[in-house]
Design a protein around this motif. Structure first.
Motif, short mmCIF file in Angstrom:
data_model
loop_
_atom_site.label_atom_id
_atom_site.label_comp_id
_atom_site.label_asym_id
_atom_site.label_seq_id
_atom_site.Cartn_x
_atom_site.Cartn_y
_atom_site.Cartn_z
N VAL A 30 -57.96 -32.31 -44.35
CA VAL A 30 -59.06 -32.75 -43.49
C VAL A 30 -60.18 -33.36 -44.33
O VAL A 30 -60.82 -34.31 -43.91
N LEU A 31 -60.39 -32.81 -45.51
CA LEU A 31 -61.51 -33.24 -46.35
C LEU A 31 -61.07 -34.24 -47.42
O LEU A 31 -59.97 -34.16 -47.95
N GLU A 32 -61.97 -35.18 -47.71
CA GLU A 32 -61.78 -36.14 -48.80
C GLU A 32 -63.12 -36.36 -49.48
O GLU A 32 -64.17 -36.01 -48.93
N MET A 33 -63.06 -36.94 -50.65
CA MET A 33 -64.28 -37.31 -51.36
C MET A 33 -64.61 -38.74 -50.98
O MET A 33 -63.74 -39.61 -50.94
N ASP A 34 -65.89 -39.00 -50.70
CA ASP A 34 -66.29 -40.35 -50.31
C ASP A 34 -66.72 -41.16 -51.54
O ASP A 34 -66.54 -40.71 -52.68
N ALA A 35 -67.27 -42.32 -51.32
CA ALA A 35 -67.67 -43.22 -52.41
C ALA A 35 -68.76 -42.60 -53.30
O ALA A 35 -68.88 -42.97 -54.47
N GLU A 36 -69.52 -41.67 -52.76
CA GLU A 36 -70.57 -41.00 -53.53
C GLU A 36 -70.08 -39.71 -54.18
O GLU A 36 -70.87 -38.93 -54.70
N GLU A 37 -68.74 -39.49 -54.12
CA GLU A 37 -68.12 -38.27 -54.65
C GLU A 37 -68.67 -37.01 -53.99
O GLU A 37 -68.94 -36.00 -54.66
N LYS A 38 -68.84 -37.09 -52.69
CA LYS A 38 -69.26 -35.95 -51.88
C LYS A 38 -68.16 -35.67 -50.86
O LYS A 38 -67.48 -36.58 -50.39
N SER A 39 -68.03 -34.42 -50.47
CA SER A 39 -67.01 -34.03 -49.50
C SER A 39 -67.38 -34.51 -48.11
O SER A 39 -68.54 -34.45 -47.70
N VAL A 40 -66.37 -34.98 -47.39
CA VAL A 40 -66.56 -35.44 -46.02
C VAL A 40 -65.31 -35.09 -45.20
O VAL A 40 -64.19 -35.14 -45.72
N ALA A 41 -65.52 -34.69 -43.95
CA ALA A 41 -64.40 -34.36 -43.06
C ALA A 41 -63.92 -35.66 -42.41
O ALA A 41 -64.55 -36.18 -41.51
N VAL A 42 -62.79 -36.17 -42.89
CA VAL A 42 -62.27 -37.44 -42.38
C VAL A 42 -61.29 -37.26 -41.23
O VAL A 42 -61.06 -38.19 -40.47
N ARG A 43 -60.73 -36.07 -41.11
CA ARG A 43 -59.79 -35.78 -40.02
C ARG A 43 -60.12 -34.42 -39.38
O ARG A 43 -59.31 -33.50 -39.39
#
Length: 71
Positions: A30-43
């Motif tokens: 569910v979680l991925e790292m975004d462009a800022e290297e922060k965790s984000v819930a993508v699913r």
């Protein structure tokens, strides 16, 4: 006991240091790292509310809110 149903992921981006532990531990990816290297819930729709990310975050930056928590 009824299974907890996810209501919301709360990720404090100011506290997240981008270690990626939560991303590695999530059984449903569910979680991925975004462009800022922060965790984000993508699913978030795939989340099973196991709370592994919340329990293992060394910065206490993740809170999993379930419908059960509100009762």
């Amino acid at each position: 006991m009824a299974k907890a149903k996810l209501k919301e992921h709360r990720i404090n981006r100011d506290w997240c240091k981008g270690c990626g532990i939560c991303v590695e531990l999530c059984p449903k990816k569910v979680l991925e790292m975004d462009a800022e290297e922060k965790s984000v819930a993508v699913r978030p729709e795939d989340c099973i509310a196991c709370k592994l990310c919340e329990m293992r975050c060394p910065d206490l930056a993740i809170e999993i809110i379930t419908e059960q928590d509100e009762k």
